[in-house]
Motif scaffolding. Structure first.
Motif, PDB file in Angstrom:
ATOM      1  N   GLN A  94      41.859 -43.982   3.931  1.00  0.00           N
ATOM      2  CA  GLN A  94      40.413 -43.790   3.952  1.00  0.00           C
ATOM      3  C   GLN A  94      39.836 -43.950   2.543  1.00  0.00           C
ATOM      4  O   GLN A  94      40.575 -44.039   1.556  1.00  0.00           O
ATOM      5  CB  GLN A  94      40.083 -42.402   4.507  1.00  0.00           C
ATOM      6  CG  GLN A  94      40.576 -42.188   5.937  1.00  0.00           C
ATOM      7  CD  GLN A  94      39.957 -43.158   6.918  1.00  0.00           C
ATOM      8  OE1 GLN A  94      38.747 -43.193   7.095  1.00  0.00           O
ATOM      9  NE2 GLN A  94      40.800 -43.960   7.567  1.00  0.00           N
TER      10      GLN A  94
ATOM     11  N   TYR B 239      39.168 -34.523   2.314  1.00  0.00           N
ATOM     12  CA  TYR B 239      39.190 -34.378   3.770  1.00  0.00           C
ATOM     13  C   TYR B 239      39.896 -33.066   4.108  1.00  0.00           C
ATOM     14  O   TYR B 239      40.965 -32.768   3.558  1.00  0.00           O
ATOM     15  CB  TYR B 239      39.928 -35.550   4.419  1.00  0.00           C
ATOM     16  CG  TYR B 239      39.332 -36.896   4.080  1.00  0.00           C
ATOM     17  CD1 TYR B 239      38.447 -37.517   4.957  1.00  0.00           C
ATOM     18  CD2 TYR B 239      39.654 -37.538   2.883  1.00  0.00           C
ATOM     19  CE1 TYR B 239      37.888 -38.752   4.640  1.00  0.00           C
ATOM     20  CE2 TYR B 239      39.104 -38.769   2.564  1.00  0.00           C
ATOM     21  CZ  TYR B 239      38.211 -39.369   3.442  1.00  0.00           C
ATOM     22  OH  TYR B 239      37.661 -40.584   3.130  1.00  0.00           O
ATOM     23  N   TYR B 240      39.306 -32.316   5.012  1.00  0.00           N
ATOM     24  CA  TYR B 240      39.940 -31.056   5.409  1.00  0.00           C
ATOM     25  C   TYR B 240      41.037 -31.297   6.442  1.00  0.00           C
ATOM     26  O   TYR B 240      40.880 -32.114   7.364  1.00  0.00           O
ATOM     27  CB  TYR B 240      38.913 -30.091   6.003  1.00  0.00           C
ATOM     28  CG  TYR B 240      38.087 -29.358   4.969  1.00  0.00           C
ATOM     29  CD1 TYR B 240      38.674 -28.396   4.148  1.00  0.00           C
ATOM     30  CD2 TYR B 240      36.724 -29.617   4.828  1.00  0.00           C
ATOM     31  CE1 TYR B 240      37.919 -27.720   3.196  1.00  0.00           C
ATOM     32  CE2 TYR B 240      35.964 -28.940   3.876  1.00  0.00           C
ATOM     33  CZ  TYR B 240      36.566 -27.994   3.066  1.00  0.00           C
ATOM     34  OH  TYR B 240      35.830 -27.321   2.128  1.00  0.00           O
TER      35      TYR B 240
ATOM     36  N   THR C  51      31.710 -32.024  -0.554  1.00  0.00           N
ATOM     37  CA  THR C  51      31.222 -32.815   0.588  1.00  0.00           C
ATOM     38  C   THR C  51      32.361 -33.222   1.519  1.00  0.00           C
ATOM     39  O   THR C  51      32.244 -34.189   2.273  1.00  0.00           O
ATOM     40  CB  THR C  51      30.490 -34.074   0.089  1.00  0.00           C
ATOM     41  OG1 THR C  51      31.395 -34.861  -0.704  1.00  0.00           O
ATOM     42  CG2 THR C  51      29.267 -33.709  -0.736  1.00  0.00           C
ATOM     43  N   ALA C  52      33.484 -32.490   1.450  1.00  0.00           N
ATOM     44  CA  ALA C  52      34.656 -32.846   2.247  1.00  0.00           C
ATOM     45  C   ALA C  52      34.346 -32.834   3.737  1.00  0.00           C
ATOM     46  O   ALA C  52      33.601 -31.969   4.228  1.00  0.00           O
ATOM     47  CB  ALA C  52      35.798 -31.884   1.945  1.00  0.00           C
ATOM     48  N   ARG C  53      34.930 -33.794   4.459  1.00  0.00           N
ATOM     49  CA  ARG C  53      34.737 -33.874   5.908  1.00  0.00           C
ATOM     50  C   ARG C  53      35.621 -32.861   6.619  1.00  0.00           C
ATOM     51  O   ARG C  53      36.771 -32.633   6.243  1.00  0.00           O
ATOM     52  CB  ARG C  53      35.072 -35.276   6.410  1.00  0.00           C
ATOM     53  CG  ARG C  53      34.048 -36.337   6.036  1.00  0.00           C
ATOM     54  CD  ARG C  53      34.507 -37.710   6.468  1.00  0.00           C
ATOM     55  NE  ARG C  53      34.821 -37.747   7.900  1.00  0.00           N
ATOM     56  CZ  ARG C  53      35.358 -38.810   8.503  1.00  0.00           C
ATOM     57  NH1 ARG C  53      35.644 -39.888   7.788  1.00  0.00           N
ATOM     58  NH2 ARG C  53      35.606 -38.778   9.788  1.00  0.00           N
TER      59      ARG C  53
ATOM     60  N   ALA D  68      40.878 -34.551   9.006  1.00  0.00           N
ATOM     61  CA  ALA D  68      39.643 -35.312   9.209  1.00  0.00           C
ATOM     62  C   ALA D  68      39.831 -36.770   8.810  1.00  0.00           C
ATOM     63  O   ALA D  68      40.354 -37.072   7.737  1.00  0.00           O
ATOM     64  CB  ALA D  68      38.507 -34.679   8.406  1.00  0.00           C
ATOM     65  N   GLY D  69      39.402 -37.679   9.699  1.00  0.00           N
ATOM     66  CA  GLY D  69      39.366 -39.108   9.386  1.00  0.00           C
ATOM     67  C   GLY D  69      40.707 -39.810   9.370  1.00  0.00           C
ATOM     68  O   GLY D  69      40.766 -41.003   9.059  1.00  0.00           O
TER      69      GLY D  69
END
Length: 574
Positions: free
Chosen positions: A276, A281-282, A317-319, A238-239
């Motif tokens: 980032q 982030y996942y 709250t990981a994306r 992610a990201g």
């Protein structure tokens, strides 16, 4: 003066050779293969694994090193280990596929593999090559450059193996045996894994989520390996963008992407820069399922990339990345077809231009007659009450059982294999038309141990053509003993007049495993400069025992240095 120059040159060459020899090492490991119990997905499961870990140990060597691995088989199953992607130059006895280069290591027995890593750098892996044992018997094989040399890109801050696997809530040998007994497709897996852990989307797996910590501004190399048995996978973080720098231990021109597609057997090295905002982030993977109307495990595995100094609530709250649709063939094809080789990079080999053997080979599923002695009243679980099968050019591969093919080659033993594998299918037809899916004149291929015999140093060009028999599908085809240049790939039936003009003869990607596009074709080329017997097969384990394989017998060369040596004395016997 000329004599002095010659002496200096000779001394320089001797110094170079001695320096190269000094930089090589002997790396030795022991594999203790046995059953043990692990907890996954709310249950305890007995698996077969190496040294009590899943995945097994990561082997780290440098180019030029000799690897020695002592394998002690304390499992209840026959076993061999294949060093996936290693050339095995004149060490074909160590390649590992059962009944091809060796007979299995029996329970309670041992065998020592010895080979040198030559002209290869990057990420490869090792796995069992008997039945479905590679579902849990596998690990990474990382080859770094020789001491004093560097990567053809800035050295990353850290290198992280990412092994994508597949998990069954069952004994995988039982799953395979049930499918072979009924003639039907095997049960789908229950989960996918990252470094042996399913991730928090699965039940009871909150604490079975792989995590990697990164520092802002640093660049990391993810060495991604698809060790799954039966599924190609999409992978994203992610990201973050990913820069592909190598595939199958061959360097590529840097290719920036937000998604990686990777077939069973393939490896992909990517650079990830932690650019980032500090947080979590996942990373995630789920299938690329190309066969229409065929069931598959549609779950998702995920792990975490956590920044140093991330907020305390970052993980909660990981994306999550948005993965492509399961059947997103355009995305898969764009990734596979946009990779190019790094011309002039370490161990780059130009495309051979003089072709000695032109081969057009069909790959796909088929049927075999249901045995009248079948306990299910002569009705099997495949289409039309028959057994599922598979073939290459109407030849459904069958392993021998009394002697390995390499022993038959070396000792000139007849009756183990035939040398009649054709350069083209016996019948030409509309290979990708769905009207032929159950064409009874095409779907039944004879079972045989058929090989293609070639001269030492011959250059072989193969057009691998998917067929619509039973169904079209992207087939990951792996060759042992060699790399090949991927000249082109596309959809539909291969048309020489049109598609040869698209061949990349300048900087094609170099691989040992190619995903032949669903309902399409791939053109590959390689030089058979390694004497011995080398298996080529689909790396979906659901298809290999069905017969989607063939083998090359490469004759000895003209000198002792191009001749296969005798087998080691401790080679397992059948």
């Amino acid at each position: 003066m000329a004599r002095a120059f010659a002496i200096l040159a000779s001394c320089a060459l001797a110094f170079l050779v001695s320096s190269m020899a000094a930089s090589a090492a002997i790396v030795e490991h022991s594999f203790d293969v046995r059953n043990f119990t692990v907890s996954r997905l709310c249950r305890r499961q007995v698996i077969t694994a190496v040294n009590g870990s899943l995945p097994g140990p990561t082997l780290r060597v440098r180019e030029g090193d000799t690897l020695i691995v002592h394998v002690f088989n304390r499992s209840p199953y026959n076993l061999t280990i294949h060093w996936h992607g290693v050339f095995q130059l004149l060490t074909g006895w160590a390649d590992g596929p059962s009944y091809v280069t060796q007979c299995p290591i029996q329970p309670g027995s041992s065998y020592t593999y010895r080979f040198t890593i030559t002209k290869q750098e990057g990420t490869l892996w090792w796995h069992a090559h008997v039945s479905w044992l590679r579902a849990t018997v596998y690990g990474a094989l990382i080859i770094r450059p020789r001491a004093g040399t560097t990567y053809p890109f800035p050295k990353p801050h850290r290198e992280i193996p990412i092994l994508l696997g597949e998990w069954w809530n069952a004994n995988v040998i039982d799953v395979e045996n049930q499918a072979l007994a009924t003639g039907a497709a095997p049960n789908n897996s229950d989960a996918y894994t990252i470094n042996g852990k399913p991730g928090s989307l699965y039940p009871c797996s909150q604490n079975h989520t792989y995590k990697v910590k990164v520092e802002a501004g640093k660049t990391y190399m993810l060495r991604i390996i698809n060790a799954a048995l039966n599924n190609q996978l999409f992978f994203k973080v992610a990201g973050h963008k990913l820069t592909v720098v190598a595939v199958d231990a061959s360097y590529t021109n840097p290719y920036v992407t937000d998604v990686v597609v990777i077939a069973p057997g393939q490896t992909t090295d990517v650079l990830l820069t932690a650019d980032q905002s500090p947080g979590a982030y996942y990373m995630a993977a789920h299938p690329y399922a190309s066969a229409p109307n065929v069931s598959f495990d549609n779950t998702t595995t995920r792990g975490l990339v956590v920044y140093k100094n991330a907020p305390s609530k970052a993980v909660s709250t990981a994306r999550m990345p948005v993965l492509p649709a399961f059947n997103d063939t355009p995305t898969a094809h764009r990734f596979y077809s946009n990779l190019t080789g790094l011309v002039g990079g370490p161990h780059w080999v130009p495309v051979p231009r003089q072709i000695n053997e032109h081969m057009f080979v069909t790959v796909g599923l088929g049927l075999a007659p249901c045995s009248p002695n079948n306990p299910r009243n002569a009705s099997c679980g495949g289409p039309n009450g028959q057994r599922l099968s598979a073939s290459m050019s109407n030849s459904s591969f069958q392993l021998p059982s009394s002697l390995s093919m390499l022993q038959a080659f070396f000792f000139n033993v007849r009756g183990i294999y035939t040398t009649d594998f054709p350069n083209k299918p016996p019948v030409a037809f509309d290979y990708t038309s769905t009207s032929n899916a159950l064409n009874s004149s095409l779907v039944f291929a004879p079972k045989k141990t058929s090989v293609k015999k070639v001269k030492y140093n011959a250059t072989i060009e193969m057009i691998l053509q998917d067929t619509s028999l039973i169904t079209v599908e992207n087939h990951p085809m792996h060759i042992h003993g060699f790399n090949f240049h991927v000249l082109a790939q596309g959809f539909g039936n291969f048309n020489p007049a049109v598609h040869r003009r698209k061949f990349n003869l300048v900087n094609p990607q170099v691989r040992n495993t190619i995903g032949v596009p669903v309902g399409g074709w791939a053109a590959i080329r390689f030089t058979a400069d390694n004497p011995g017997v080398w298996l080529m097969h689909c790396h979906l384990d659901v298809h290999l025992p069905l017969g989607l394989a063939m083998a090359f017998v490469v004759e000895n060369g003209p000198t002792p240095s191009t001749t296969l040596p005798p087998p080691p004395q401790d080679l397992p016997r059948c």
